[in-house]
Each structure stands twice: as structure tokens, then as C-alpha cells.
Design a protein around this motif. Structure first.
Motif, PDB file in Angstrom:
ATOM      1  N   VAL A  22     -21.047   8.509   0.055  1.00  0.00           N
ATOM      2  CA  VAL A  22     -21.016   9.689   0.176  1.00  0.00           C
ATOM      3  C   VAL A  22     -19.368   9.214   0.419  1.00  0.00           C
ATOM      4  O   VAL A  22     -18.721  10.245  -0.174  1.00  0.00           O
ATOM      5  CB  VAL A  22     -21.744  10.479   1.486  1.00  0.00           C
ATOM      6  CG1 VAL A  22     -20.599  12.266   1.837  1.00  0.00           C
ATOM      7  CG2 VAL A  22     -22.478  10.967   1.259  1.00  0.00           C
ATOM      8  N   THR A  23     -19.006   8.728   1.235  1.00  0.00           N
ATOM      9  CA  THR A  23     -17.343   7.920   1.964  1.00  0.00           C
ATOM     10  C   THR A  23     -17.261   7.676   0.276  1.00  0.00           C
ATOM     11  O   THR A  23     -16.430   7.597   0.257  1.00  0.00           O
ATOM     12  CB  THR A  23     -16.949   7.075   3.143  1.00  0.00           C
ATOM     13  OG1 THR A  23     -18.257   7.028   3.617  1.00  0.00           O
ATOM     14  CG2 THR A  23     -16.297   6.303   3.229  1.00  0.00           C
ATOM     15  N   ALA A  24     -17.513   6.801  -0.297  1.00  0.00           N
ATOM     16  CA  ALA A  24     -16.493   5.558  -2.171  1.00  0.00           C
ATOM     17  C   ALA A  24     -17.125   6.930  -2.717  1.00  0.00           C
ATOM     18  O   ALA A  24     -16.313   6.744  -3.551  1.00  0.00           O
ATOM     19  CB  ALA A  24     -18.335   5.115  -2.245  1.00  0.00           C
ATOM     20  N   VAL A  25     -17.717   7.897  -2.680  1.00  0.00           N
ATOM     21  CA  VAL A  25     -17.427   8.956  -3.646  1.00  0.00           C
ATOM     22  C   VAL A  25     -16.924   9.858  -3.880  1.00  0.00           C
ATOM     23  O   VAL A  25     -16.335  10.462  -5.040  1.00  0.00           O
ATOM     24  CB  VAL A  25     -19.309   9.762  -4.055  1.00  0.00           C
ATOM     25  CG1 VAL A  25     -19.240  11.113  -4.699  1.00  0.00           C
ATOM     26  CG2 VAL A  25     -20.097   8.772  -4.515  1.00  0.00           C
ATOM     27  N   ILE A  26     -16.334   9.867  -2.137  1.00  0.00           N
ATOM     28  CA  ILE A  26     -15.470  11.621  -1.855  1.00  0.00           C
ATOM     29  C   ILE A  26     -13.885  10.905  -1.921  1.00  0.00           C
ATOM     30  O   ILE A  26     -13.292  11.104  -2.578  1.00  0.00           O
ATOM     31  CB  ILE A  26     -15.548  11.620  -0.450  1.00  0.00           C
ATOM     32  CG1 ILE A  26     -16.990  12.819  -0.167  1.00  0.00           C
ATOM     33  CG2 ILE A  26     -14.250  12.398   0.337  1.00  0.00           C
ATOM     34  CD1 ILE A  26     -16.707  12.646   1.124  1.00  0.00           C
ATOM     35  N   LEU A  27     -14.064   9.495  -1.831  1.00  0.00           N
ATOM     36  CA  LEU A  27     -12.419   8.648  -2.208  1.00  0.00           C
ATOM     37  C   LEU A  27     -12.645   8.559  -3.466  1.00  0.00           C
ATOM     38  O   LEU A  27     -11.586   8.558  -3.955  1.00  0.00           O
ATOM     39  CB  LEU A  27     -12.465   7.532  -1.414  1.00  0.00           C
ATOM     40  CG  LEU A  27     -11.422   6.276  -2.342  1.00  0.00           C
ATOM     41  CD1 LEU A  27     -10.233   7.009  -1.475  1.00  0.00           C
ATOM     42  CD2 LEU A  27     -11.665   4.873  -1.122  1.00  0.00           C
ATOM     43  N   MET A  28     -13.516   8.152  -4.524  1.00  0.00           N
ATOM     44  CA  MET A  28     -13.524   8.065  -5.921  1.00  0.00           C
ATOM     45  C   MET A  28     -12.953   9.155  -6.502  1.00  0.00           C
ATOM     46  O   MET A  28     -12.773   9.891  -7.401  1.00  0.00           O
ATOM     47  CB  MET A  28     -14.255   7.863  -6.788  1.00  0.00           C
ATOM     48  CG  MET A  28     -14.534   7.704  -7.654  1.00  0.00           C
ATOM     49  SD  MET A  28     -15.948   6.948  -8.829  1.00  0.00           S
ATOM     50  CE  MET A  28     -16.531   8.577  -9.057  1.00  0.00           C
ATOM     51  N   VAL A  29     -14.044  10.622  -5.998  1.00  0.00           N
ATOM     52  CA  VAL A  29     -13.139  12.233  -6.198  1.00  0.00           C
ATOM     53  C   VAL A  29     -12.494  12.462  -6.460  1.00  0.00           C
ATOM     54  O   VAL A  29     -10.845  12.692  -7.152  1.00  0.00           O
ATOM     55  CB  VAL A  29     -14.447  12.900  -5.935  1.00  0.00           C
ATOM     56  CG1 VAL A  29     -13.633  14.273  -6.527  1.00  0.00           C
ATOM     57  CG2 VAL A  29     -15.620  13.441  -6.695  1.00  0.00           C
TER      58      VAL A  29
END
Length: 548
Positions: free
Chosen positions: A66-73
Motif C-alpha cells: 500500500v505504501t509503494a502504491v500510494i507513493l507511486m500514485v
């Protein structure tokens, strides 16, 4: 880890990036992050470290994902505005909305290609290891199998692919020089290098040298600008094919200078070209106007390769040629009466600045020293430049430092000229011209784990305020910036052009009866861009200093 590094790669750096280039960078960093993660996991497992099981492991996986996806978005959302902010600072057209789609597609394709290559390497390792299993224990087979694959890949890339590529590039650039049978007719005037009266064979000079000799302002053009009688500037150029060794080419250049009576001129400039031998007309035309043509310039070619390749593959060649040329000219110049010899200066752009600085050693700076130096776009590898940079006042910015009281060394950029200093010039004058957005100058090999010094200062006028240091990622970004540095608009990146050469040349060479009004007139006259000389002629191949 791959997604995290991809997200970080979307943050801005020094040079605006086209979507395909940004995507390739992102794909490379996804692959690097994936490789780092797998390597870390392999080491952890080999060390028999404890591993989370069950619900805690699933919870940790979820938090990380979730952290990686939020940062990517977040970075994908802001990437377009970051890029357009930087493009606006450099007066470039804004990127369109499809920019993001192109980034994502090219990143996935790049990662897929690298992943497939990784699978092929893994299968090669397994095949080699199976053969070792027949006559040695498993652990020993693993070690020898890995070492064998590394050796195979090293030999194939160095002695196979790389060697063929370098040979092809060298031959291609040599052909582009238009040597011997395909050379154009030589100049008719006896006062031109390469003419029938010249000591330098026109057919061996090469295209960059011939362009330098035949372009630029003549006496009529200079007189029309200054309103008084002028001389034809002397331009001497010796190609790589004109001599077997740097010393032979240097001696030939000196003999040609003597033939043309260059030592009777007011100013003599010893210059070092870029990789292929290109001489930037924006650097040389203005100073010839300033001195009413009473000037001579000499250069010698050391490579056919473009500067990035010459920097890596022919490092010593450029340094040796610059040293040999300056040595013979300086030694002869010292034998002349001081009241009857020209003022002697050195100059170089990009890779030429590096080799020129190397040649301008202690022997050229003491005893009977040169009168000054003007170096533009000095590469980060330049030892003398690094020494001067580190001597800056702590309260001055890294990209435009103050050195002492300014009586010996001053700096200029697209936004600042070197006219202001606490003290008047001393007997020697040295000026560096460097753009704050030039990664050739400000690349830092230690940015793999620490921020470059200039990142600790407030951002310069053409640098994004969103630029942030990120370990590993910043290194890749700056490395890519170097490849893109000569594709920026004039006045940014590594695209140096005529207007920004004028103030430094005025300060270094101190033209007689020169005024600020004349400086502005010359800037207006040379305002056609960096790939044009002040004579108004488009110079073939003049599309960027480091790339030519």
C-alpha cells in the motif's frame, strides 16, 4: 522496491525528460529495485535469519504494498506539473497529458526486456552449475558457476559487443570527417591554414577543423561591425591525421603559426576542441570582433569520437594533445620580447576545457605565465576545477561560487556575468562559464549515497525547487541528465551559446577601449543562437558542445 524506485524516478532532476526517456529510466529502476530486493532476500535466507510467518507476514506485505502504491500514485500525479515547471524555466513547450501513459508503457516494456535478460542469465547459470555438479560439491559448484557466468558476460560485453560497437563508432566518425579523397577543395587564400602555401595538409585536417578555418568573421565583417579597419583573424587547426603523435601535431601547429605571423598579433589563444574536434563558433567569433581581427587562435584534434566516448575511451589522448600544443606554443612565446609578443590565453569547452586545464599546469602559471584562461562547461572530472570549487567562500553557492576577492578567478553563468568583484583583476585572469542546470559540470559520482553540494543550496533560477536527493535514484537521474544535457535550449544544460561567452571574453582579454555599450551591441549581433557564429553562418555539426 522496484515500485518505490520507479516512483522516486518521477521526481524532477536538472534536465526535462521526454516521456519515452522517463519511462526507460523508470523501467531500469524497477529492475534495479527488484534485483536489490531479491538479492537482499537471498542473503537473508542464506544467513538463516528468522522469517515472519502467517498473519504478521501478510500484514507487513500489505503495508509495504500500500505504501509503494500510494507513493507511486502521488509521484505520477505530480510528475507532469513538475516537468512542465522545469520546462517553463527553460522556455520549452509544455508536455501533454499523454505524457504519463507513454511513461507507464515504456517503463513496463523496459522492465520486461531486462527481466527476460535476467531469466536468460539465470538459466545460463543453472546450465553451467549442473555441469559442475558432476565433479564437485554443491556449494563449490554454485560459487564456480556464478564466477564462470560473470566471466562469460564480461568477455562477451567487453571483447565482443563493446569492442565491435567502439570500432564501428570510431570508423563512422572518421568517415564523417571527410578525409583525403572526399575532402572539399582547399582555401584559395594563402593566409588560410590548408591553402597551397600552408604547411598543414588540407585533406587530413578533417571536417570540424575545416569548418573552423573557413567560417567566422573576416576583416570586412568585423570592420562593418566596428566601423574601423580590421584584420583577418588567424585560425590554425591541425587534424589528427596531420601527424602520428601529439608532439608532431603540436610542432606542425607552431610552424603554421609562425608562417602566418600569429606571434605578431595582439592576442593568441590556444584552444582545445571537443571530442570530434569541433570548435564552437559561438566561443570564437565574438572575441575576434572584440579585438578587431588582431588575434590568432590555434587548436589540434585528438579524437574522432564524440566527447562522451572520447572521455571514456581516449582519456589520455586529449590530455596529451592539449599538453603538447600548449607546451610548444608557450615555450616559443617565452623566447620573444615581452613588449613585442601577443597576450597568451587558453580556452576550452566541455571536454576541451578539461584537457586545457590539465595542460595549464604550474609551469604555465608561474615564472613567465600566460595572461589568462576562459573555460566553459568544465566536466566534473576536471581536477583543477574541483580544486577551485572547493576553495569557494562558504557563503557563496556551489553553482556560482566566489573565490577569494575575485582578482584571479571569477565565475559566469546564463544569469550572471563576471564583471563584479571585490578587487580589480590581477596580472592573470581566469573565468569559468558554467550553467547551473549543466549535469556535465555538476554530476557527482558520490550521489549514489549522499546529496551533491549544490543540492544543499537554494535552487538556481533554472533548477526545479522540487528537486530532492534520493539515494541511488539521484545517481541514475544525473547520469541520464548528462546524456540529455546538450539537447536543452541555448543557455541551459550543456548548450552554451554566443551571448554568454561575450562577458567572460571581455573580462579575460580586456579589449582596448571596450565599453559596456559595445558589449550589448555584440550580444545583439550574436543573438542567433549557440549553433551559429557571430558571422551569421550556420556551422555544420554545431548542435551541442558535448555531443560534437
Amino acid at each position: 522496491m522496484g515500485v518505490l524506485l520507479f516512483a522516486a524516478s518521477l521526481t524532477p532532476s536538472l534536465i526535462p525528460r521526454e516521456p519515452m526517456v522517463q519511462g526507460i529510466l523508470g523501467g531500469l529502476l524497477i529492475a534495479l529495485g527488484y534485483l536489490l530486493g531479491k538479492t537482499f532476500g537471498l542473503i537473508w535466507h542464506a544467513a538463516d535469519m528468522p522469517r515472519l510467518q502467517g498473519r504478521p507476514a501478510r500484514l507487513l506485505d500489505m503495508v509495504l504494498a500500500v505504501t509503494a502504491v500510494i507513493l507511486m500514485v502521488w509521484t505520477v500525479t505530480f510528475n507532469l506539473s513538475w516537468q512542465n515547471d522545469l520546462r517553463n524555466k527553460m522556455e520549452m513547450e509544455p508536455a501533454e497529458a499523454q505524457y504519463l501513459a507513454t511513461i507507464l508503457i515504456s517503463a513496463l516494456l523496459t522492465f520486461a526486456v531486462i527481466f527476460i535478460i535476467g531469466i536468460l542469465v539465470r538459466e545460463l547459470f543453472r546450465w553451467v552449475r549442473r555441469h559442475f555438479y558432476r565433479f564437485m560439491p554443491m556449494r563449490r559448484a554454485n560459487v564456480f558457476g556464478a564466477a564462470t557466468v560473470v566471466l562469460i558476460l564480461f568477455v562477451v560485453t567487453r571483447d565482443g559487443i563493446l569492442d565491435l560497437a567502439v570500432t564501428w563508432l570510431d570508423e563512422s566518425y572518421e568517415i564523417a570527417q571527410e578525409l583525403f579523397d572526399v575532402a572539399p577543395p582547399p582555401p584559395a587564400k594563402a593566409n588560410k591554414t590548408g591553402s597551397a602555401s600552408s604547411l598543414v595538409d588540407w585533406k587530413a585536417i578533417g571536417r570540424p577543423g575545416r569548418d573552423f578555418i573557413m567560417t567566422g568573421p573576416d576583416a570586412d565583417a568585423i570592420s562593418a561591425f566596428t566601423g574601423k579597419p580590421a584584420l583577418d583573424p588567424i585560425r590554425v587547426y591541425v587534424g589528427r591525421a596531420n601527424g602520428e603523435t601529439p608532439e608532431e601535431r603540436a610542432e606542425l601547429a607552431l610552424a603554421e603559426l609562425k608562417r602566418l605571423k600569429a606571434f605578431e598579433r595582439e592576442v593568441l589563444i590556444v584552444t582545445s576542441p571537443t571530442g570530434t574536434g569541433w570548435m564552437d563558433p559561438g566561443a570564437h567569433d565574438p572575441v575576434e570582433y572584440m579585438h578587431n581581427g588582431n588575434i590568432a587562435t590555434v587548436g589540434a584534434q585528438y579524437s574522432y569520437l564524440q566527447s562522451p566516448l572520447a572521455l571514456i575511451l581516449e582519456t589520455r589522448t586529449g590530455l596529451d594533445q592539449a599538453t603538447a600544443l600548449l607546451k610548444v606554443v608557450h615555450e616559443y612565446w617565452m623566447t620573444l620580447p615581452k613588449e613585442n609578443r601577443p597576450r597568451l590565453y587558453v580556452h576550452g569547452l566541455s571536454l576541451g576545457a578539461w584537457s586545457s586545464m590539465y595542460a595549464t599546469n604550474l609551469f604555465r602559471l608561474v615564472g613567465d605565465p600566460i595572461d589568462g584562461a576562459f573555460w566553459a562547461g568544465p566536466p566534473f572530472t576536471s581536477g583543477f576545477w574541483q580544486y577551485v570549487q572547493n576553495a569557494r567562500r562558504p557563503d557563496s553557492p556551489w553553482v556560482l561560487p566566489t573565490i577569494g576577492d575575485g582578482s584571479l578567478v571569477r565565475y559566469a553563468s546564463h544569469f550572471s556575468n563576471p564583471t563584479q568583484a571585490e578587487a580589480e583583476w590581477g596580472s592573470m585572469r581566469i573565468v569559468f562559464l558554467q550553467y547551473s542546470s549543466d549535469p556535465i559540470v555538476f554530476y557527482d559520482p558520490f550521489s549514489l549515497w549522499r546529496a551533491p553540494p549544490w543540492m544543499n543550496d537554494p535552487p538556481a533560477e533554472d533548477v526545479s525547487e522540487h528537486l530532492t536527493f534520493i539515494p541511488i535514484v539521484t545517481q541514475f537521474q544525473l547520469a541520464l541528465d548528462m546524456a540529455l544535457a546538450f539537447g536543452t535550449p541555448p543557455g541551459h544544460g550543456h548548450a552554451y551559446y554566443a551571448r554568454d561567452y561575450i562577458d567572460p571574453w571581455v573580462e579575460v582579454t580586456a579589449p582596448e577601449a571596450w565599453t559596456s555599450e559595445k558589449t550589448e551591441r555584440l550580444k545583439a549581433h550574436c543573438n542567433v543562437g549557440f549553433q551559429f557564429g557571430c558571422a551569421g553562418q550556420k556551422v555544420p555539426g554545431g548542435s551541442g558542445s558535448f555531443g560534437n
